[in-house]
Write an enzyme that holds these catalytic residues in place. Structure first.
Site, short mmCIF file in Angstrom:
data_model
loop_
_atom_site.label_atom_id
_atom_site.label_comp_id
_atom_site.label_asym_id
_atom_site.label_seq_id
_atom_site.Cartn_x
_atom_site.Cartn_y
_atom_site.Cartn_z
N ASN A 1 0.85 -1.19 0.00
CA ASN A 1 0.00 0.00 0.00
C ASN A 1 0.88 1.24 0.00
O ASN A 1 2.01 1.21 0.50
CB ASN A 1 -0.87 -0.01 1.26
CG ASN A 1 -1.80 1.19 1.34
OD1 ASN A 1 -2.42 1.58 0.34
ND2 ASN A 1 -1.90 1.81 2.51
N HIS B 1 0.74 5.14 1.44
CA HIS B 1 -0.02 5.97 2.36
C HIS B 1 0.60 7.37 2.39
O HIS B 1 1.81 7.50 2.48
CB HIS B 1 0.01 5.36 3.77
CG HIS B 1 -0.77 6.15 4.76
ND1 HIS B 1 -2.15 6.13 4.80
CD2 HIS B 1 -0.37 7.04 5.71
CE1 HIS B 1 -2.56 6.96 5.75
NE2 HIS B 1 -1.51 7.51 6.31
N SER C 1 4.61 6.87 2.53
CA SER C 1 5.22 5.60 2.93
C SER C 1 4.64 4.48 2.09
O SER C 1 3.44 4.48 1.79
CB SER C 1 4.91 5.30 4.40
OG SER C 1 5.30 6.36 5.23
N ASP D 1 -2.88 0.77 8.29
CA ASP D 1 -1.68 1.58 8.00
C ASP D 1 -0.53 1.24 8.95
O ASP D 1 0.32 2.09 9.23
CB ASP D 1 -2.00 3.08 8.07
CG ASP D 1 -3.05 3.49 7.05
OD1 ASP D 1 -3.06 2.92 5.96
OD2 ASP D 1 -3.86 4.38 7.36
#
Ligand code: GAR
Length: 220
Positions: free
Chosen positions: A112, A114, A141, A150
């Site tokens: 992912n 973020h 990040s 997260d």
């Protein structure tokens, strides 16, 4: 001899898909040695779907509103993803919280991006919150996804300065510029087999990372 197939990638989106575009461009320009096999959006009619169409990548909508709960939505999503047998599932602005069953199923091959320097500012409205907090540096990040929102092990971060007259919009634009450089780099490393998750720790070039990589890295 049959050529070695390129690592397969499925990208999940919810919106404009500028990170998806950076990945599409990375593949087209040979900076990512992988194949984006499908793009799946949980929202209909978003610009990211047009980006996939233009690149002739199969694009599909699985609308979370069509499902009674998170579990059934995630199960449908998994079925759709697994049809493409991806080596890597990339969340690129995918704005749904995923169930532990989903995350566990793709452990070590789900990443992912973020828009903050994690562990700061998990969740939403990161640029507003960074400005309110008065931080001097902000950024993005890229992390492996685990069951904590997260909270997965961070692979790398790109930093930007926060300027005195920044608004959430100007700051977001500066961060996004970095996202578009950093994400293709990380995806390429994964495709090259340089990046793995082992017992909850990120390994890069066969060494455990002691700290997140500072992205983007020149000449990689
Ligand atoms: C990106 O800035 C990404 O960091 C963020 O959404 C944006 C999507 O833009 N992701 C999150 O906030 C995830 N929690 P894009 O659709 O243009 O790539």
């Amino acid at each position: 001899m049959k050529p070695h197939p390129l690592p397969g990638i499925v990208v999940l989106i919810s919106g404009s898909g500028t990170n998806l575009q950076a990945l599409i461009d990375g593949v087209a320009e040979g900076r990512i040695q992988g194949q984006i096999r499908a793009v799946i959006s949980n929202r209909p009619q978003v610009a990211g779907l047009d980006r996939a169409d233009r690149a002739r990548i199969p694009a599909q909508v699985i609308n979370h509103r069509d499902f009674p709960d998170r579990d059934t939505f995630d199960r449908a999503l998994m079925t759709a993803i697994d049809l493409h047998q991806p080596d890597l599932v990339v969340l690129a602005g995918f704005m749904r919280v995923l169930t532990p069953a989903f995350v566990t199923h793709y452990q070590g091959r789900l990443i992912n991006i973020h828009p903050s320097l994690l562990p700061d500012f998990r969740g939403l409205h990161t640029h507003e919150r960074a400005l309110e907090a008065g931080v001097q540096q902000h950024g993005c990040s890229i992390h492996f996804v685990n069951t904590e929102l997260d909270g997965g092990p961070v692979i790398g971060q790109a930093r930007v300065p926060v300027l005195p007259d920044d608004t959430p919009q100007t700051l977001a634009a500066r961060v996004q510029q970095q996202e578009h450089r950093a994400y293709p780099q990380v995806v390429q490393w994964f495709c090259q087999g340089r990046l793995t998750l082992c017992n909850g720790q990120v390994w890069f070039d066969e060494h455990p990372l002691q700290a997140p990589l500072e992205l983007p890295i020149a000449d990689q």
